[in-house]
Motif scaffolding. Sequence first.
Motif, PDB file in Angstrom:
ATOM      1  N   ALA A  44       0.859  -1.300   0.061  1.00 47.35           N
ATOM      2  CA  ALA A  44       0.114  -0.101   0.039  1.00 47.35           C
ATOM      3  C   ALA A  44       0.971   1.223  -0.104  1.00 47.35           C
ATOM      4  O   ALA A  44       0.566   2.111  -0.737  1.00 47.35           O
ATOM      5  N   THR A  45       1.870   1.068   0.732  1.00 47.49           N
ATOM      6  CA  THR A  45       3.004   2.495   0.776  1.00 47.49           C
ATOM      7  C   THR A  45       3.496   2.649  -0.442  1.00 47.49           C
ATOM      8  O   THR A  45       3.706   3.645  -0.806  1.00 47.49           O
ATOM      9  N   LEU A  53       0.883   4.340  -2.766  1.00 53.68           N
ATOM     10  CA  LEU A  53       0.962   5.776  -2.489  1.00 53.68           C
ATOM     11  C   LEU A  53       2.127   6.432  -2.762  1.00 53.68           C
ATOM     12  O   LEU A  53       1.972   7.570  -3.245  1.00 53.68           O
ATOM     13  N   GLU A  54       3.278   5.904  -2.709  1.00 56.51           N
ATOM     14  CA  GLU A  54       4.467   6.606  -3.184  1.00 56.51           C
ATOM     15  C   GLU A  54       4.613   7.031  -4.799  1.00 56.51           C
ATOM     16  O   GLU A  54       4.851   7.969  -5.211  1.00 56.51           O
ATOM     17  N   ARG A  55       3.859   6.025  -5.481  1.00 52.32           N
ATOM     18  CA  ARG A  55       3.771   6.447  -6.870  1.00 52.32           C
ATOM     19  C   ARG A  55       2.750   7.361  -7.236  1.00 52.32           C
ATOM     20  O   ARG A  55       2.842   7.977  -8.070  1.00 52.32           O
ATOM     21  N   TYR A  56       1.679   7.283  -6.268  1.00 54.30           N
ATOM     22  CA  TYR A  56       0.683   8.536  -6.586  1.00 54.30           C
ATOM     23  C   TYR A  56       1.359   9.596  -6.158  1.00 54.30           C
ATOM     24  O   TYR A  56       0.979  10.609  -7.002  1.00 54.30           O
ATOM     25  N   VAL A  57       2.012   9.661  -5.083  1.00 54.05           N
ATOM     26  CA  VAL A  57       2.473  11.004  -4.590  1.00 54.05           C
ATOM     27  C   VAL A  57       3.409  11.557  -5.890  1.00 54.05           C
ATOM     28  O   VAL A  57       3.485  12.910  -6.107  1.00 54.05           O
ATOM     29  N   VAL A  92      -6.586   1.127  -1.116  1.00 53.72           N
ATOM     30  CA  VAL A  92      -5.522   2.125  -1.343  1.00 53.72           C
ATOM     31  C   VAL A  92      -4.991   1.681  -2.837  1.00 53.72           C
ATOM     32  O   VAL A  92      -4.739   2.734  -3.676  1.00 53.72           O
ATOM     33  N   ILE A  93      -4.603   0.617  -3.098  1.00 50.58           N
ATOM     34  CA  ILE A  93      -4.142   0.051  -4.394  1.00 50.58           C
ATOM     35  C   ILE A  93      -4.957   0.638  -5.432  1.00 50.58           C
ATOM     36  O   ILE A  93      -4.837   1.032  -6.500  1.00 50.58           O
ATOM     37  N   LEU A  94      -6.563   0.420  -5.482  1.00 51.41           N
ATOM     38  CA  LEU A  94      -7.336   0.520  -6.419  1.00 51.41           C
ATOM     39  C   LEU A  94      -7.502   2.202  -6.427  1.00 51.41           C
ATOM     40  O   LEU A  94      -7.560   2.614  -7.541  1.00 51.41           O
ATOM     41  N   GLN A 133       0.762  -8.593  -6.535  1.00 48.52           N
ATOM     42  CA  GLN A 133       1.453  -9.064  -5.454  1.00 48.52           C
ATOM     43  C   GLN A 133       0.589  -9.273  -3.988  1.00 48.52           C
ATOM     44  O   GLN A 133       0.636 -10.171  -3.597  1.00 48.52           O
ATOM     45  N   LEU A 134      -0.498  -8.152  -4.015  1.00 45.66           N
ATOM     46  CA  LEU A 134      -1.561  -8.548  -2.954  1.00 45.66           C
ATOM     47  C   LEU A 134      -2.173  -9.799  -3.206  1.00 45.66           C
ATOM     48  O   LEU A 134      -2.470 -10.526  -2.211  1.00 45.66           O
TER      49      LEU A 134
END
Length: 304
Positions: free
Chosen positions: A105-106, A109-113, A196-198, A231-232
């Motif tokens: 999830a982190t 989020l890092e790619r999103y940011v 979060v991933i979605l 991976q999830l």
Amino acid sequence: MHTGNATSHTSLSVIIKVCVVIPFFCVFLCCIVIMLHIFATNRHFLDNSRYILFAYMLINDTLQLLSSVILFLLVMCLVTFPTVYCVPLLLLSTSTFMNTTLILATMSLERYVAIIYPLQRPAAWRSDRIWIIILSIWFLSFIFPVIEYSIGERDPAVDILSTPVLCKPIYINSSTIQPLFQAAVNILFFAVVSVVILFTYIQILLKTRKMRQDKVSASKAKHTVLLHGFQLLLCMLAFTLPITESIMAPHVSWPPEDIAFFNYFCFILIPRFLSPLIYGFRDQTLRDCLGRTFICCSNKANPV
């Protein structure tokens, strides 16, 4: 004679299982050590939050597999020892298992940011501050297993300092509340991570359509988030163990311990082995470094 044959068959089965698991884990460990060596010897990896999180995922998966294999060997060999030594192993195995989902999830989020805020990245996501997020992940993944093994009633006949037990959760805490609490926490973790991933995938997808420049980076970020979703799914295979065991038991003539080993190998070890390797070999920069490392080792082995 029948008892002797059964004992011999059990011993042979244990030896085969150990001979399958140990080489598999050694190959995984060698790959992880090579990747971590590349991260440690290339400064530009340590200046990028994405690679720092990936290195952290490698370390976490190594700890998870190491504790899992140790517990597997102890149970296979029927080794018993006091609870006070068993609980840390179970805590490490459980917390690192839950840690993997939070890391995925982190990383999403890092790619999103990185895509949404390329020039105004929040301070917590910078490479010199990412350790704050990592410590928070560790705290969340560790506090729930502590609660899990603390709730319920203890067997008064079992002394945690002296009574030897088989190192399995059911022998540490046989309360009916524990499996319910564990199931609730696992569902909560995987539901949150899935959302979060979605969310990050949809946001990056929408951003990609609006961007006129740097569409390549946005497209890579989108595929990276999809990979985290895959991976999830690999991690979620661990929850199919009770289902697969109940399905296989009536249709195969294997002993219960052989069915448990088959499921452990297919749904615990293999997904943990594939997950970091797929992500690592997919990255072009890391793949180039791996190629140079192997070429360098080959030249050293064959100087002529």
